[in-house]
Design an enzyme around this catalytic site. Structure first.
Site, PDB file in Angstrom:
ATOM      1  CB  THR A 148     -17.796   2.060  24.069  1.00 46.30           C
ATOM      2  OG1 THR A 148     -18.928   1.668  24.909  1.00 46.30           O
ATOM      3  CG2 THR A 148     -17.070   3.308  25.316  1.00 46.30           C
ATOM      4  CE  LYS A 170     -20.822   3.774  26.458  1.00 49.97           C
ATOM      5  NZ  LYS A 170     -20.349   2.660  27.325  1.00 49.97           N
ATOM      6  CB  THR A 181     -20.017   1.896  31.319  1.00 47.95           C
ATOM      7  OG1 THR A 181     -19.209   1.277  32.448  1.00 47.95           O
ATOM      8  CG2 THR A 181     -20.409   3.417  31.976  1.00 47.95           C
ATOM      9  CD  GLU A 261     -20.782  -5.072  24.344  1.00 50.53           C
ATOM     10  OE1 GLU A 261     -20.826  -5.907  24.985  1.00 50.53           O
ATOM     11  OE2 GLU A 261     -20.024  -3.925  24.457  1.00 50.53           O
ATOM     12  CG  ASN A 380     -19.655  -8.886  26.066  1.00 49.80           C
ATOM     13  OD1 ASN A 380     -19.003  -7.869  26.690  1.00 49.80           O
ATOM     14  ND2 ASN A 380     -20.648  -9.417  25.665  1.00 49.80           N
ATOM     15  CB  SER A 385      -7.912  -9.366  22.892  1.00 43.82           C
ATOM     16  OG  SER A 385      -9.494  -9.724  22.449  1.00 43.82           O
TER      17      SER A 385
END
Lengths: 385, 385
Positions: A148, A170, A181, A261, A380, A385
């Site tokens: 992702t 992942k 996740t 991230e 995040n 969006s």
């Protein structure tokens, strides 16, 4: 090769149109046997995605034929329609593979609340396409299709005398809490009974994925699956197998941490001389979840006061005035007071080590986490969006 | 007027040279009586600053003559030298006021680990200077002297028939967890016995400061103090007093939330129809501490999936498929599924309301928090540098 490194497995990763990026987004991993042993551990979040609710039933008998995984939509909080989508996905795969739907695991990842008719149609068509594309070297494609926000696929392979374990992962989180996740599929050609696979998987995840705590947020979709084909026709020494499985899980966990991230530091918090391993985990996790500590690391600031303040919120055995703290090998706090000057600590490297000596026993544990950065906030806040 | 609004109190705020900004940084609040009743609640962090360790002893008999507060250094984890600094501060104030050091509370705020000889010298000199400057309208100066990263002083006054409660606060956190240390001093000219003051303070803080959870990080120095002079020569109705005290605490808590470091949203999370008030608090706090939720609010994203995922990590009574969630008055989730489209929600105003209907009982609670922003990361990564 990830999930197709071990004998007896085929996999594929295809583009089902679920990701706006146009990349691969649907993977299938099939166990061709002769044994169809499966084990899995799931998120402990009580708000569970539909694939989790389904897969927890499938895994009960320890028999798994295949796993269907999609990115581009979590199918969580999508109501009974979403559950039917998961059910239909398993039915479709079962029909095409000539097996029972009750032996098909399903995993989904992406935005919560995504799972309408368009999503269902793409997942079902993608499942059909992926099963048509199955091959004994499809592991790499599968590992791409489950990504992702990952910037790179995560794969790991370990071989022992006569058998192999391979896996893909992942996400950037962990089994319990998770930034995003975490989905993991691990395969082996060793021959295992379901109870043996389950025990080995729980032992391996407890010390690896369970100790990766990137941002303390628990996902609704986390799942780690182990499939054993027995194709190598060897029963491994169970202790040796669990050790090798832990090695694969640790390797994948470190890859997840490295790709978290928005992170600029990969932080290992090692807690030593704790009264118990549970205490060591509690202390490490409390520090790992402290936003002030995490922001300080982002700013290359060896702020040991925030470490002690985080320890102080736990019920672990310790004396605040008998704790030592090291940042990247420099002891900045001795017995709850200042030691070496902060200027001696170089926090510019990405790899960051925190050592906490509780001086209350001889147990230890290491928690992996990341810093709190501008990019974390940005990614995040912009996610949906 | 803050702490000098009620009769019987004098205060001062002076520049002791502790803050690099050159602003006021040392405050003294003195109770001139006739009664010297005091009550206080403290951080529950087991890693406590020296002033906390000292003040917990002082408050035991319910008698307090004065409070000395400094910004510019937390005097936490500064060893026995730091404890002696606190002790000497109380001795100095007691000598100048002609009272016992055992009746002097001390509060400090600033960077953990700060408390060397230079710090001690400035605190002692500042205490002397502040006591020389005491006046019946010194409350505003005192409220300025306790500020750290606060952009404005926090003051509140409530009057009832014949008596007054006034208070000042600094910080952007809470009594248990706190973004920065929260220091609060509240005075009243009502006449209260120590046990009455203690009961009223605990009742008021439990529903105000305890439910302000800006970033989930617990400070080592938090202290909320109530002083009662009895100068109004009135014994208040205790229930009415506790209600008025709660009003002052809530006002100060909302001012703290409004000024939280780097925040762009002040978020009120109201949980209704919970099985118990404890469940409502647990659910509200779990959402308030979820970094993904907080980052989404920063990005004006009504991401209700993250709300449900945060609820799912608690042990509160709820059914994930029977929960409704509103963002700023728009019901975006009904019974654990999507409702109104996210485009209908306007999250641009600073004031943000989240309503969570658990449908399991009739209890409720509101938790106040802030969003997770670039500025939060920046300010907290640069704090000590």
């Amino acid at each position: 090769m990830s999930v197709t490194a071990a004998q007896g497995f085929e996999a594929a990763g295809v583009t089902a149109g679920l990701k706006s990026s146009g990349g691969k987004d649907l993977a299938v991993v099939v166990n061709r046997g002769p044994h169809k042993t499966g084990a899995a551990v799931f998120t402990s979040n009580r708000a569970k995605a539909n694939p989790i609710i389904w897969s927890q039933q499938v895994i009960a008998d320890g028999v798994v034929e295949a796993v269907v995984l999609n990115s581009g939509g979590a199918n969580c909080f999508t109501g009974s329609f979403g559950f039917q989508t998961t059910h239909q996905t398993a039915e479709k795969a079962a029909e095409l593979l000539g097996v029972s739907a009750g032996d098909i695991l399903v995993c989904s990842t992406g935005l919560i609340g995504t799972g309408d008719e368009v999503f269902r149609g793409k997942v079902l068509a993608g499942t059909t396409e992926a099963i048509a594309a199955l091959s004994a070297d499809g592991g790499d494609d599968a590992s791409l299709a489950i990504m992702t926000t990952d910037t790179k696929p995560k794969r790991s392979v370990v071989s022992r005398d006569g058998w192999t374990i391979g896996g893909m992962a992942k996400g950037a989180g962990m089994l319990a809490p998770g930034l995003a996740t975490m989905l993991v599929v691990i395969t082996t050609d060793a021959r295992l009974e379901p109870a043996e696979a389950d025990a080995a998987l729980r032992r391996a995840t407890a010390r690896t994925f369970d100790r990766l705590d990137s941002d303390g947020c628990m996902s609704t979709n986390d799942q780690v699956t182990l499939l054993a084909s027995g194709a190598a026709e060897l029963r491994p020494d169970l202790d040796e197998f669990a050790t090798a499985l832990t090695e694969v899980c640790q390797d994948l966990a470190e890859q997840l941490q490295a790709d978290a991230e928005g992170a600029s530091h990969a932080i290992a918090i090692r807690v030593v001389n704790a009264a118990s391993e549970a205490d060591a985990v509690t202390v490490g996790r409390s520090v790992a979840r402290n936003n002030l500590f995490k922001a300080a690391i982002f700013g290359n600031d060896p702020n040991w006061g925030r470490v002690l303040a985080a320890i102080g919120t736990t019920d672990a055995a310790f004396d605040p005035y008998d704790v030592d703290v090291w940042f990247n090998g420099v002891r900045v706090c001795t017995q709850g007071g200042p030691d070496r000057p902060r200027e001696e600590v170089d926090l510019t490297p990405r790899a960051t080590s925190i050592l906490i000596d509780l001086r209350t026993g001889d147990a230890e544990a290491t928690i992996l986490t990341n810093d709190l950065t501008h990019d974390y906030v940005h990614e995040n806040s912009a996610y949906s969006s």
